[in-house]
Scaffold this active site. Sequence first.
Site, mmCIF file in Angstrom:
data_model
loop_
_atom_site.group_PDB
_atom_site.id
_atom_site.type_symbol
_atom_site.label_atom_id
_atom_site.label_comp_id
_atom_site.label_asym_id
_atom_site.label_seq_id
_atom_site.Cartn_x
_atom_site.Cartn_y
_atom_site.Cartn_z
ATOM 1 N N LYS A 4 -3.731 9.801 1.160
ATOM 2 C CA LYS A 4 -2.295 9.537 1.224
ATOM 3 C C LYS A 4 -2.034 8.336 0.335
ATOM 4 C CE LYS A 4 1.932 9.487 3.104
ATOM 5 N NZ LYS A 4 2.141 9.409 4.562
ATOM 6 N N LEU A 5 -0.907 8.353 -0.376
ATOM 7 C CA LEU A 5 -0.487 7.183 -1.141
ATOM 8 C C LEU A 5 1.020 7.204 -1.322
ATOM 9 C CD1 LEU A 5 -0.015 8.971 -3.767
ATOM 10 C CD2 LEU A 5 -1.970 7.835 -4.768
ATOM 11 N N SER A 6 1.557 6.085 -1.759
ATOM 12 C CA SER A 6 2.971 6.014 -2.111
ATOM 13 C C SER A 6 3.178 6.731 -3.436
ATOM 14 C CB SER A 6 3.402 4.553 -2.258
ATOM 15 O OG SER A 6 3.179 3.829 -1.080
ATOM 16 N N THR A 40 6.603 2.838 -2.461
ATOM 17 C CA THR A 40 7.863 3.398 -2.930
ATOM 18 C C THR A 40 9.022 2.511 -2.488
ATOM 19 O OG1 THR A 40 6.939 5.627 -2.875
ATOM 20 C CG2 THR A 40 9.339 5.447 -2.867
ATOM 21 N N ALA A 41 8.878 1.844 -1.343
ATOM 22 C CA ALA A 41 9.907 0.918 -0.877
ATOM 23 C C ALA A 41 10.160 -0.176 -1.912
ATOM 24 C CB ALA A 41 9.485 0.300 0.458
ATOM 25 N N HIS A 85 8.366 2.897 7.894
ATOM 26 C CA HIS A 85 7.739 3.506 9.069
ATOM 27 C C HIS A 85 8.589 3.306 10.326
ATOM 28 C CE1 HIS A 85 4.573 4.352 6.367
ATOM 29 N NE2 HIS A 85 3.928 3.222 6.465
#
Length: 280
Positions: free
Chosen positions: A55-57, A110-111, A149
């Site tokens: 998983k990654l941004s 991404t934020a 989150h």
Amino acid sequence: MKLTLGFSPCPNDTFIFDALIHHKIDTEGIEFEVSFDDVETLNQKALKAELDITKLSFHAYAYVHEQYVILDAGSALGFGVGPLLICKNQHVANNLDPELLVGIPGLYTTANFLLGIAYPQLGNKKELLFSDIESSLLDDKIDIGLIIHENRFTYEGKGLHKIIDLGSYWETLTGCAIPLGGIVINRSLDPNVQHKVNRLLRKSVEYAFANPKSGLDFIKSNAQEMNEEVMYKHIDLYVNDYSINLGIEGRKAINVMFKIAEQKGIISPLKTDIFLMPLS
């Protein structure tokens, strides 16, 4: 065959991967060696190509696209799911001075990418573990916090205030779902293995939707927020049809994100196809 797999302990990821790693579905001869890390640690591991699947941004993916390809299953995209910019003192929201210290959940999240698009003047940043941002605001260690989150469900109860929903900002700007995080697999693996993992991951998501309480103990044991209602709000927000299959609209949203990032000089142009290609 054994493959290394990394994902976060957040409810949306544990919900998605529960059936896969606990053999509730047939894994077709693949064993997964699992590591749990917060999203920015996963981003950093991806930069070093440490894991077979991770998983990654999506922001981080721009820097590793030559090593990894995006799977169609497992991603977190959607509407109304974006990061929030919050503060302790409401007067701060009326004057977002460049000197303000912003707590961010990681440089490659991404934020942080969305923050750079919406408020390029806010360059005074401090990287924090996502779960420490609220307390850092309350203790006056930072002036503004960028939360992701399940914290979007808890900040108001702690007396903190929303400045802007960066997901809504993105939706107004583009008309697309916001691409938060994806599941990628190393390009060096055989294409047949890549497609098998994608198929297994889709089955794991479908199993979770069909049996939503099956992984409750696993989800709860890893969650920052132990309240079951909050955990399932989190899951409902981040796990949806895009998690089963990106489809045309999901791929479009990701492409739009990278196009904007290239135009603003945030990332270099991508050099190769980024999505899982059909088997010939």
